[in-house]
Write an enzyme that holds these catalytic residues in place. Structure first.
Site, mmCIF file in Angstrom:
data_model
loop_
_atom_site.group_PDB
_atom_site.id
_atom_site.type_symbol
_atom_site.label_atom_id
_atom_site.label_comp_id
_atom_site.label_asym_id
_atom_site.label_seq_id
_atom_site.Cartn_x
_atom_site.Cartn_y
_atom_site.Cartn_z
ATOM 1 N N ASP A 160 9.581 -5.092 2.539
ATOM 2 C CA ASP A 160 9.078 -5.569 3.919
ATOM 3 C C ASP A 160 9.962 -6.846 4.340
ATOM 4 O OD1 ASP A 160 6.335 -3.895 3.524
ATOM 5 O OD2 ASP A 160 6.313 -5.213 1.775
ATOM 6 N N HIS A 188 1.056 -5.867 0.640
ATOM 7 C CA HIS A 188 2.074 -4.639 0.850
ATOM 8 C C HIS A 188 1.268 -3.518 1.678
ATOM 9 C CE1 HIS A 188 5.393 -1.796 1.262
ATOM 10 N NE2 HIS A 188 4.435 -1.169 0.540
HETATM 11 N N1 LIG Z 1 5.861 -1.541 -2.602
HETATM 12 C C1 LIG Z 1 6.782 -0.801 -1.959
HETATM 13 O O1 LIG Z 1 7.475 -1.132 -1.152
HETATM 14 C C2 LIG Z 1 6.863 0.904 -1.793
HETATM 15 C C3 LIG Z 1 7.845 1.423 -0.859
HETATM 16 C C4 LIG Z 1 7.956 2.885 -1.136
HETATM 17 C C5 LIG Z 1 7.174 3.534 -1.897
HETATM 18 N N2 LIG Z 1 6.147 2.853 -2.727
HETATM 19 C C6 LIG Z 1 5.102 3.624 -3.581
HETATM 20 O O2 LIG Z 1 6.210 3.915 -4.745
HETATM 21 C C7 LIG Z 1 5.342 5.131 -5.304
HETATM 22 C C8 LIG Z 1 6.418 5.947 -5.871
HETATM 23 O O3 LIG Z 1 7.046 6.712 -4.872
HETATM 24 P P1 LIG Z 1 7.983 8.027 -4.737
HETATM 25 O O4 LIG Z 1 8.429 8.188 -3.433
HETATM 26 O O5 LIG Z 1 8.786 7.837 -5.970
HETATM 27 O O6 LIG Z 1 6.832 9.103 -5.465
HETATM 28 P P2 LIG Z 1 7.043 10.368 -6.077
HETATM 29 O O7 LIG Z 1 5.768 11.312 -5.789
HETATM 30 O O8 LIG Z 1 8.300 11.052 -5.510
HETATM 31 O O9 LIG Z 1 7.304 9.988 -7.493
HETATM 32 C C9 LIG Z 1 6.203 9.565 -8.373
HETATM 33 C C10 LIG Z 1 6.213 9.924 -9.779
HETATM 34 O O10 LIG Z 1 5.402 9.125 -10.504
HETATM 35 C C11 LIG Z 1 4.777 10.032 -11.533
HETATM 36 N N3 LIG Z 1 3.906 9.845 -12.251
HETATM 37 C C12 LIG Z 1 2.528 9.916 -11.570
HETATM 38 N N4 LIG Z 1 1.658 9.291 -12.646
HETATM 39 C C13 LIG Z 1 2.380 8.707 -13.700
HETATM 40 C C14 LIG Z 1 2.277 8.142 -14.732
HETATM 41 N N5 LIG Z 1 0.796 8.026 -15.227
HETATM 42 N N6 LIG Z 1 2.927 7.833 -15.606
HETATM 43 C C15 LIG Z 1 4.222 7.865 -15.317
HETATM 44 N N7 LIG Z 1 4.721 8.557 -14.085
HETATM 45 C C16 LIG Z 1 3.655 8.971 -13.450
HETATM 46 C C17 LIG Z 1 4.950 11.673 -10.954
HETATM 47 O O11 LIG Z 1 5.074 12.464 -11.862
HETATM 48 C C18 LIG Z 1 6.149 11.381 -10.043
HETATM 49 O O12 LIG Z 1 7.352 11.981 -10.573
HETATM 50 C C19 LIG Z 1 4.360 5.821 -4.391
HETATM 51 O O13 LIG Z 1 2.978 4.892 -4.782
HETATM 52 C C20 LIG Z 1 4.734 4.796 -3.110
HETATM 53 O O14 LIG Z 1 3.765 4.848 -2.290
HETATM 54 C C21 LIG Z 1 5.995 1.498 -2.536
HETATM 55 O O1 LIG Z 2 4.415 5.032 0.353
HETATM 56 C C1 LIG Z 2 3.851 4.489 1.330
HETATM 57 O O2 LIG Z 2 2.825 4.629 1.676
HETATM 58 C C2 LIG Z 2 4.924 3.377 2.188
HETATM 59 C C3 LIG Z 2 5.624 2.431 1.489
HETATM 60 O O3 LIG Z 2 4.916 1.705 0.661
HETATM 61 C C4 LIG Z 2 6.749 1.665 2.269
HETATM 62 O O4 LIG Z 2 6.346 0.652 2.614
HETATM 63 O O5 LIG Z 2 7.628 2.338 2.601
#
Ligand SMILES: NC(=O)c1ccc[n+]([C@@H]2O[C@H](COP(=O)([O-])OP(=O)(O)OC[C@H]3O[C@@H](n4cnc5c(N)ncnc54)[C@H](O)[C@@H]3O)[C@@H](O)[C@H]2O)c1
Ligand SMILES: O=C(O)C[C@H](O)C(=O)O
Length: 328
Positions: A160, A188
């Protein structure tokens, strides 16, 4: 002199953020160019094979700093002796799922991971939660790691922060490096508050260099809803930019913020700025001697107060919801 290797655990290693993150960690961008890395990849059993494929590719890069890769579906093994834990894997919200269901499903992930960190991580462990809802997932993990100092649990709002830097730089026609002291407050989520009232461009307050209507009606919603806009455009949530922010967060935590600047991170509140103690909320922070410290003494006007309170209230509600589920 060769430095001691740092063990880095990445959960959700086979996911899209994992794929964008692991190669950068192994190349030395997380800690620094002279620190060897040992990787631990944690996945659910069904995704271990995919994580093995990523590990094959990591091997194929012949990264000079990479000293080994372990892959496991057991949190205790994954966090044993770990110095940096990047908790990326989380349960995404699926159709028909209520917020309470999402928090409960994530409790099933972050409670055992917190316990495993408590049981076996290195004394200097640093935890960054990326998986959403990041602040409350971090709170759950922290609540189950009573022997680890609470300040070692953080949630990611650096993405962010970086988004806000670019939006402001593009508006003013300056470089992102010309902007200092920008801050994200709160959760977030779409309630977050990107604050330009303390940010400086060319030594002058940024909020005074933009129209109030732009700040209120364009800048704040664009930054706060950027995650949803990326999902809409890509058909998948942000991955490379999220991985980049995770690298930035840990690199700053370990190596410090520049003199005269600060950054944003979700850290455990000590009650500063009226944010209830114990909540993991984003604040302006400096990193010094390997620790984040909340920047103190900022004047908060009515406009900012209202927005910080709205986001913090959402965090309070999330904490209440996970309390009711017995997760904190
Ligand atoms: N904070 C931020 O700014 C931000 C930004 C983008 C995404 N995110 C979040 O990050 C997370 C991951 O995003 P992504 O695009 O990589 O998702 P994704 O679905 O591509 O990958 C998530 C992975 O986590 C694994 N997983 C699920 N449960 C698990 C567990 N108990 N132990 C280990 N691994 C586990 C899944 O098998 C999968 O491979 C999501 O929750 C998304 O919303 C946060
Ligand atoms: O995975 C999401 O819901 C969005 C993510 O947290 C982001 O800020 O890009």
């Amino acid at each position: 002199m060769t430095k001691a290797p740092v063990t880095v655990t990445v959960t959700g290693a086979a996911g899209q953020i994992g794929y964008a993150l692991l190669f950068r960690i192994a190349s030395g961008q997380l800690i620094g160019p002279d620190t060897p890395i040992k990787l631990r990849l944690l996945e659910i059993p069904q995704a271990v094979k995919a994580a093995e494929g990523t590990a094959m590719e990591l091997d194929d890069c012949a990264f000079p700093l990479l000293q080994g890769i372990d892959i496991t579906d057991d949190p205790r093994t994954a966090f044993d002796g770990t110095n940096v834990a990047l908790l990326v894997g989380a349960r995404p919200r699926t159709k028909g799922m209520e917020r309470g269901d999402l928090l409960e499903a994530n409790g099933g992930i972050f409670k055992p991971q917190g316990e495993a960190i408590n049981a076996g991580a290195a004394d200097d462990v640093r935890v960054l939660v990326v998986g959403n809802p990041a602040n409350t997932n971090a709170l759950i993990a922290q609540a189950h790691a009573p022997d680890v100092p609470a300040e070692r649990f953080t949630a990611m709002t650096r993405l962010d922060h970086n988004r806000a830097l670019t939006q402001l730089a593009q508006k003013l026609g300056v470089a992102v490096t010309d902007i200092k002291k920008l801050a994200i407050w709160g959760n977030h989520s779409a309630t977050q508050y990107p604050d330009l009232f303390h940010a400086e461009v060319g030594g002058k307050i940024a909020a005074e260099q933009v129209e109030k209507a732009w700040l209120r009606d364009e800048f704040i919603p664009t930054v706060a809803k950027r995650g949803a806009a990326i999902i809409e455009a890509r058909g998948a949530s942000s991955a490379a930019s999220a991985a980049n922010a995770a690298i930035d967060h840990v690199h700053t935590w370990v190596n410090g913020t520049a003199e005269g600047d600060w950054t944003s991170a979700g850290v455990v509140s000590d009650g500063s700025y009226g944010v209830p103690e114990g909540l993991i909320s984003s604040f302006p922070v400096v990193a010094r001697d390997g620790r984040f410290e909340i920047v103190q003494g900022l004047d908060i006007d009515e406009f900012s107060r209202e927005r910080i309170d709205a986001s913090v209230n959402e965090l309070v509600e999330e904490r209440e919801a996970v309390r009711k589920l017995g997760l904190v």
